[in-house]
Design a protein around this motif. Structure first.
Motif, PDB file in Angstrom:
ATOM      1  N   GLU A   7       0.830  -1.206   0.000  1.00 39.17           N
ATOM      2  CA  GLU A   7       0.000   0.000   0.000  1.00 39.17           C
ATOM      3  C   GLU A   7       0.863   1.254   0.000  1.00 39.17           C
ATOM      4  O   GLU A   7       0.568   2.217  -0.712  1.00 39.17           O
ATOM      5  N   MET A   8       1.938   1.262   0.765  1.00 41.13           N
ATOM      6  CA  MET A   8       2.812   2.434   0.782  1.00 41.13           C
ATOM      7  C   MET A   8       3.519   2.603  -0.562  1.00 41.13           C
ATOM      8  O   MET A   8       3.737   3.732  -1.021  1.00 41.13           O
ATOM      9  N   ARG A   9       3.850   1.518  -1.200  1.00 36.63           N
ATOM     10  CA  ARG A   9       4.529   1.592  -2.496  1.00 36.63           C
ATOM     11  C   ARG A   9       3.589   2.071  -3.613  1.00 36.63           C
ATOM     12  O   ARG A   9       4.043   2.363  -4.721  1.00 36.63           O
ATOM     13  N   SER A  10       2.305   2.143  -3.336  1.00 42.23           N
ATOM     14  CA  SER A  10       1.352   2.627  -4.339  1.00 42.23           C
ATOM     15  C   SER A  10       1.606   4.087  -4.691  1.00 42.23           C
ATOM     16  O   SER A  10       1.154   4.566  -5.730  1.00 42.23           O
ATOM     17  N   GLY A  11       2.293   4.824  -3.786  1.00 41.77           N
ATOM     18  CA  GLY A  11       2.589   6.222  -4.033  1.00 41.77           C
ATOM     19  C   GLY A  11       1.485   7.176  -3.624  1.00 41.77           C
ATOM     20  O   GLY A  11       1.599   8.390  -3.855  1.00 41.77           O
ATOM     21  N   ARG A  12       0.434   6.650  -2.990  1.00 44.84           N
ATOM     22  CA  ARG A  12      -0.699   7.508  -2.633  1.00 44.84           C
ATOM     23  C   ARG A  12      -0.511   8.254  -1.315  1.00 44.84           C
ATOM     24  O   ARG A  12      -1.296   9.152  -0.998  1.00 44.84           O
ATOM     25  N   HIS A  13       0.506   7.870  -0.535  1.00 51.76           N
ATOM     26  CA  HIS A  13       0.613   8.394   0.828  1.00 51.76           C
ATOM     27  C   HIS A  13       2.007   8.936   1.129  1.00 51.76           C
ATOM     28  O   HIS A  13       3.009   8.424   0.632  1.00 51.76           O
ATOM     29  N   ASP A  14       2.034   9.969   1.962  1.00 49.01           N
ATOM     30  CA  ASP A  14       3.288  10.430   2.556  1.00 49.01           C
ATOM     31  C   ASP A  14       3.506   9.781   3.914  1.00 49.01           C
ATOM     32  O   ASP A  14       4.655   9.641   4.367  1.00 49.01           O
ATOM     33  N   ALA A  15       2.417   9.417   4.561  1.00 53.72           N
ATOM     34  CA  ALA A  15       2.464   8.707   5.840  1.00 53.72           C
ATOM     35  C   ALA A  15       1.347   7.669   5.833  1.00 53.72           C
ATOM     36  O   ALA A  15       0.238   7.949   5.363  1.00 53.72           O
ATOM     37  N   LEU A  16       1.649   6.484   6.320  1.00 56.68           N
ATOM     38  CA  LEU A  16       0.669   5.402   6.350  1.00 56.68           C
ATOM     39  C   LEU A  16       0.618   4.819   7.752  1.00 56.68           C
ATOM     40  O   LEU A  16       1.653   4.450   8.321  1.00 56.68           O
ATOM     41  N   MET A  17      -0.588   4.759   8.321  1.00 58.09           N
ATOM     42  CA  MET A  17      -0.794   4.277   9.686  1.00 58.09           C
ATOM     43  C   MET A  17      -1.476   2.913   9.662  1.00 58.09           C
ATOM     44  O   MET A  17      -2.406   2.692   8.872  1.00 58.09           O
ATOM     45  N   SER A  18      -1.055   2.012  10.518  1.00 61.64           N
ATOM     46  CA  SER A  18      -1.783   0.759  10.692  1.00 61.64           C
ATOM     47  C   SER A  18      -2.937   1.001  11.661  1.00 61.64           C
ATOM     48  O   SER A  18      -2.769   1.654  12.693  1.00 61.64           O
ATOM     49  N   VAL A  19      -4.113   0.495  11.308  1.00 62.19           N
ATOM     50  CA  VAL A  19      -5.303   0.722  12.120  1.00 62.19           C
ATOM     51  C   VAL A  19      -6.052  -0.588  12.327  1.00 62.19           C
ATOM     52  O   VAL A  19      -5.986  -1.505  11.499  1.00 62.19           O
ATOM     53  N   VAL A  20      -6.775  -0.639  13.426  1.00 62.03           N
ATOM     54  CA  VAL A  20      -7.749  -1.706  13.668  1.00 62.03           C
ATOM     55  C   VAL A  20      -9.128  -1.077  13.541  1.00 62.03           C
ATOM     56  O   VAL A  20      -9.401  -0.038  14.149  1.00 62.03           O
ATOM     57  N   GLU A  21      -9.989  -1.682  12.741  1.00 57.45           N
ATOM     58  CA  GLU A  21     -11.327  -1.140  12.529  1.00 57.45           C
ATOM     59  C   GLU A  21     -12.286  -1.707  13.561  1.00 57.45           C
ATOM     60  O   GLU A  21     -12.413  -2.926  13.712  1.00 57.45           O
ATOM     61  N   GLU A  22     -12.964  -0.800  14.267  1.00 52.93           N
ATOM     62  CA  GLU A  22     -13.885  -1.173  15.340  1.00 52.93           C
ATOM     63  C   GLU A  22     -15.327  -1.032  14.849  1.00 52.93           C
ATOM     64  O   GLU A  22     -15.821   0.068  14.646  1.00 52.93           O
ATOM     65  N   ASN A  23     -15.995  -2.168  14.642  1.00 51.23           N
ATOM     66  CA  ASN A  23     -17.394  -2.152  14.229  1.00 51.23           C
ATOM     67  C   ASN A  23     -18.308  -2.216  15.447  1.00 51.23           C
ATOM     68  O   ASN A  23     -19.110  -3.138  15.612  1.00 51.23           O
ATOM     69  N   LEU A  24     -18.170  -1.232  16.300  1.00 48.68           N
ATOM     70  CA  LEU A  24     -18.998  -1.096  17.492  1.00 48.68           C
ATOM     71  C   LEU A  24     -19.365   0.371  17.658  1.00 48.68           C
ATOM     72  O   LEU A  24     -18.684   1.253  17.139  1.00 48.68           O
ATOM     73  N   GLU A  25     -20.428   0.625  18.405  1.00 50.89           N
ATOM     74  CA  GLU A  25     -20.808   1.992  18.680  1.00 50.89           C
ATOM     75  C   GLU A  25     -19.739   2.667  19.514  1.00 50.89           C
ATOM     76  O   GLU A  25     -19.349   2.162  20.570  1.00 50.89           O
ATOM     77  N   CYS A  26     -19.231   3.809  19.043  1.00 56.16           N
ATOM     78  CA  CYS A  26     -18.174   4.538  19.739  1.00 56.16           C
ATOM     79  C   CYS A  26     -18.657   5.954  20.074  1.00 56.16           C
ATOM     80  O   CYS A  26     -19.350   6.586  19.267  1.00 56.16           O
ATOM     81  N   VAL A  27     -18.286   6.415  21.269  1.00 56.83           N
ATOM     82  CA  VAL A  27     -18.640   7.766  21.691  1.00 56.83           C
ATOM     83  C   VAL A  27     -17.374   8.520  22.051  1.00 56.83           C
ATOM     84  O   VAL A  27     -16.361   7.933  22.421  1.00 56.83           O
ATOM     85  N   PHE A  28     -17.436   9.839  21.921  1.00 53.67           N
ATOM     86  CA  PHE A  28     -16.337  10.712  22.329  1.00 53.67           C
ATOM     87  C   PHE A  28     -16.933  11.872  23.098  1.00 53.67           C
ATOM     88  O   PHE A  28     -17.781  12.603  22.581  1.00 53.67           O
ATOM     89  N   ARG A  29     -16.520  11.987  24.365  1.00 56.94           N
ATOM     90  CA  ARG A  29     -17.036  13.023  25.250  1.00 56.94           C
ATOM     91  C   ARG A  29     -18.554  13.026  25.295  1.00 56.94           C
ATOM     92  O   ARG A  29     -19.212  14.060  25.272  1.00 56.94           O
ATOM     93  N   GLY A  30     -19.105  11.819  25.348  1.00 54.86           N
ATOM     94  CA  GLY A  30     -20.541  11.659  25.505  1.00 54.86           C
ATOM     95  C   GLY A  30     -21.348  11.750  24.227  1.00 54.86           C
ATOM     96  O   GLY A  30     -22.572  11.568  24.257  1.00 54.86           O
ATOM     97  N   GLU A  31     -20.694  12.015  23.093  1.00 56.12           N
ATOM     98  CA  GLU A  31     -21.409  12.156  21.834  1.00 56.12           C
ATOM     99  C   GLU A  31     -21.078  10.994  20.899  1.00 56.12           C
ATOM    100  O   GLU A  31     -19.928  10.546  20.835  1.00 56.12           O
TER     101      GLU A  31
END
Length: 227
Positions: A117-141
Motif C-alpha cells: 500500500e505504501m509503495r502505491s505512491g498515494r501516501h506520505d504517511a501510512l498508519m496501521s489501524v484496527v477497525e472497530e465495528n462497534l458503537e463509539c462515543v467521544f465526550r458523551g457524543e
C-alpha cells in the motif's frame, strides 16, 4: 531509493522492565521483529534503533544493522518524532517503515500488504489501524452512530484506531515538516491500512505479554486466525 525497516528498541520501560528483551515463545520480542522484517522480503535494509549498545550484537546476529541514537532520545521524555527524525537525518532512503517489536502478533503477510500500500505512491504517511465495528462515543457524543435509532453493529461505519504496529513515512516529507516546525508524524497525505485485531495488540505489561503468548499458542494449534 530504498525502502528500509527501522525497529525502535528502548532499553528502559516502566511497566514491563526491558520489554524489548522479554521472551515470547523463548525468543526476545526484538528478535521476533527482526525476523518478521526479513520474512517479509521487501526491505532493502533492516535496522534496530536504540540508545543502548546491548541491542547491537543482537541485531548483528540476526542479520540486521544497528543505529545507536543519542542517550537522551531513549529516556521517558523523548518522543518517537524526535528519534525518527534523528534516524532519517543519518540514513538516506525513500521510505522508512517503523516496525514495533512490542506488536509481535503483526504477521509477515500483514506487513507485506502494508508495504504494498505504501509503495502505491498515494501516501506520505501510512498508519496501521484496527477497525472497530462497534458503537463509539467521544465526550458523551456518538461518533459512528446516532441516538435516534439502533443500528446493527455490522452496518456501522467502523472507527479506525491507530495501533502503531507498523507505520511508514516518506523521508523527504517527514524531514521537511521537522524543519518547518510542524508535526512530522502526520505530515502530508495520510493513509490508513487495516490490520487484524491481534496485530494491534501492544505489549506494555506482563499481562499483555501473557495474552500474546496465549494467542501464539492458539495459532500453532489452529485456533486463532493470523489476522
Amino acid at each position: 531509493m530504498s525502502h528500509i525497516a527501522m525497529i525502535p528498541a528502548r532499553m528502559g520501560s516502566q511497566r514491563l522492565p526491558k520489554k524489548n528483551l522479554a521472551l515470547l515463545d523463548g525468543v526476545p520480542l526484538i528478535v521476533h521483529a527482526i525476523r518478521k522484517c526479513h520474512a517479509a522480503g521487501l526491505f532493502d535494509e533492516v535496522w534496530v534503533n536504540s540508545e543502548h549498545p546491548d541491542f547491537g550484537p543482537i541485531a548483528e546476529a540476526e542479520g540486521a544493522r544497528f543505529h545507536r541514537r543519542p542517550e537522551h532520545l531513549g529516556d521517558n521524555n523523548a518522543t518517537s518524532e524526535q528519534f525518527v527524525a534523528e534516524f532519517l537525518e543519518t540514513h538516506p532512503c525513500e521510505v522508512v517503515y517503523q516496525v514495533h517489536s512490542i506488536a509481535p502478533l503483526l504477521t509477515a503477510d500483514e506487513l507485506r500488504g502494508f508495504v504494498a500500500e505504501m509503495r502505491s505512491g498515494r501516501h506520505d504517511a501510512l498508519m496501521s489501524v484496527v477497525e472497530e465495528n462497534l458503537e463509539c462515543v467521544f465526550r458523551g457524543e456518538p461518533v459512528n452512530f446516532t441516538f435516534s435509532e439502533k443500528t446493527n453493529s455490522q452496518d456501522l461505519t467502523p472507527v479506525q484506531r491507530i495501533v502503531w504496529a507498523v507505520t511508514a513515512w516518506r523521508r523527504d516529507r517527514y524531514l521537511a515538516a521537522v524543519r518547518d516546525g510542524a508535526c512530522a508524524t502526520y505530515a502530508g497525505r495520510i493513509g490508513y491500512y487495516p490490520v487484524g485485531r491481534m496485530a494491534g495488540h501492544v505489549i506494555k505489561t506482563q499481562e499483555d505479554l501473557d495474552l500474546a503468548a496465549a494467542v501464539q499458542a492458539a495459532r500453532r494449534n489452529g485456533g486463532v486466525a493470523s489476522a
